[in-house]
Design a protein around this motif. Structure first.
Motif, mmCIF file in Angstrom:
data_model
loop_
_atom_site.group_PDB
_atom_site.id
_atom_site.type_symbol
_atom_site.label_atom_id
_atom_site.label_comp_id
_atom_site.label_asym_id
_atom_site.label_seq_id
_atom_site.Cartn_x
_atom_site.Cartn_y
_atom_site.Cartn_z
ATOM 1 N N VAL A 139 34.286 -16.298 6.914
ATOM 2 C CA VAL A 139 33.739 -15.595 5.751
ATOM 3 C C VAL A 139 34.093 -14.123 5.891
ATOM 4 N N TYR A 140 34.740 -13.585 4.875
ATOM 5 C CA TYR A 140 35.119 -12.181 4.907
ATOM 6 C C TYR A 140 33.952 -11.322 4.432
ATOM 7 N N VAL A 141 33.570 -10.361 5.289
ATOM 8 C CA VAL A 141 32.443 -9.474 5.011
ATOM 9 C C VAL A 141 32.999 -8.049 4.944
ATOM 10 N N PRO A 142 32.664 -7.295 3.890
ATOM 11 C CA PRO A 142 33.152 -5.924 3.802
ATOM 12 C C PRO A 142 32.601 -5.052 4.937
ATOM 13 N N VAL A 143 33.439 -4.178 5.445
ATOM 14 C CA VAL A 143 33.033 -3.286 6.525
ATOM 15 C C VAL A 143 31.911 -2.365 6.050
ATOM 16 N N LEU A 144 31.957 -1.966 4.788
ATOM 17 C CA LEU A 144 30.916 -1.097 4.250
ATOM 18 C C LEU A 144 29.545 -1.765 4.311
ATOM 19 N N LEU A 145 29.482 -3.068 4.056
ATOM 20 C CA LEU A 145 28.217 -3.792 4.136
ATOM 21 C C LEU A 145 27.670 -3.777 5.559
ATOM 22 N N VAL A 146 28.530 -3.985 6.527
ATOM 23 C CA VAL A 146 28.108 -3.958 7.931
ATOM 24 C C VAL A 146 27.623 -2.563 8.301
ATOM 25 N N ALA A 147 28.348 -1.535 7.848
ATOM 26 C CA ALA A 147 27.953 -0.155 8.131
ATOM 27 C C ALA A 147 26.618 0.174 7.465
ATOM 28 N N MET A 148 26.401 -0.334 6.253
ATOM 29 C CA MET A 148 25.142 -0.077 5.551
ATOM 30 C C MET A 148 23.964 -0.721 6.269
ATOM 31 N N LEU A 149 24.140 -1.941 6.753
ATOM 32 C CA LEU A 149 23.066 -2.610 7.486
ATOM 33 C C LEU A 149 22.778 -1.911 8.811
ATOM 34 N N ALA A 150 23.815 -1.479 9.498
ATOM 35 C CA ALA A 150 23.621 -0.755 10.753
ATOM 36 C C ALA A 150 22.946 0.589 10.504
ATOM 37 N N ALA A 151 23.341 1.282 9.441
ATOM 38 C CA ALA A 151 22.730 2.572 9.110
ATOM 39 C C ALA A 151 21.263 2.404 8.756
ATOM 40 N N TYR A 152 20.933 1.320 8.063
ATOM 41 C CA TYR A 152 19.532 1.080 7.727
ATOM 42 C C TYR A 152 18.697 0.850 8.988
ATOM 43 N N GLY A 153 19.234 0.104 9.932
ATOM 44 C CA GLY A 153 18.517 -0.123 11.186
ATOM 45 C C GLY A 153 18.321 1.159 11.974
ATOM 46 N N ILE A 154 19.370 1.965 12.069
ATOM 47 C CA ILE A 154 19.268 3.227 12.795
ATOM 48 C C ILE A 154 18.304 4.171 12.088
ATOM 49 N N LYS A 155 18.362 4.226 10.749
ATOM 50 C CA LYS A 155 17.454 5.076 9.989
ATOM 51 C C LYS A 155 16.015 4.642 10.176
ATOM 52 N N SER A 156 15.776 3.352 10.233
ATOM 53 C CA SER A 156 14.417 2.857 10.437
ATOM 54 C C SER A 156 13.887 3.258 11.806
ATOM 55 N N LEU A 157 14.726 3.168 12.826
ATOM 56 C CA LEU A 157 14.310 3.604 14.156
ATOM 57 C C LEU A 157 14.025 5.103 14.189
ATOM 58 N N LEU A 158 14.905 5.890 13.574
ATOM 59 C CA LEU A 158 14.689 7.335 13.527
ATOM 60 C C LEU A 158 13.426 7.692 12.753
ATOM 61 N N ALA A 159 13.181 7.011 11.640
ATOM 62 C CA ALA A 159 11.988 7.283 10.845
ATOM 63 C C ALA A 159 10.720 6.941 11.621
ATOM 64 N N THR A 160 10.756 5.876 12.395
ATOM 65 C CA THR A 160 9.602 5.508 13.215
ATOM 66 C C THR A 160 9.331 6.570 14.273
ATOM 67 N N VAL A 161 10.380 7.042 14.915
ATOM 68 C CA VAL A 161 10.221 8.087 15.929
ATOM 69 C C VAL A 161 9.690 9.367 15.294
ATOM 70 N N LEU A 162 10.237 9.740 14.138
ATOM 71 C CA LEU A 162 9.776 10.946 13.465
ATOM 72 C C LEU A 162 8.332 10.815 12.990
ATOM 73 N N GLN A 163 7.943 9.623 12.557
ATOM 74 C CA GLN A 163 6.563 9.387 12.123
ATOM 75 C C GLN A 163 5.598 9.543 13.291
ATOM 76 N N ARG A 164 5.958 8.997 14.440
ATOM 77 C CA ARG A 164 5.073 9.055 15.610
ATOM 78 C C ARG A 164 4.966 10.458 16.196
#
Length: 67
Positions: free
Chosen positions: A10-35
């Protein structure tokens, strides 16, 4: 960079993978900033989260061709 990744036929666009990874990293950063209490100094947290996501996505997309 070809623009697509082959995941078990199954061909998956690189942008989709980058978007999912960015969302995960952003969520971790937001949690750290919240705490740490950083959001007390932010005027509009949802707007800050969007900007943080775009910055992380841009950084990932610039780093992907080098990997």
């Amino acid at each position: 960079m070809t623009g697509h990744l082959d995941v078990y036929g199954v061909y998956v666009p690189v942008l989709l993978v980058a978007m999912l990874a960015a969302y995960g990293i952003k969520s971790l950063l937001a949690t750290v900033l919240q705490r740490t209490g950083f959001y007390r100094w932010v005027w509009h947290p949802p707007l800050f989260n969007l900007a943080l996501y775009i910055i992380v996505l841009g950084a990932l997309f610039n780093l992907l061709p080098r990997m």
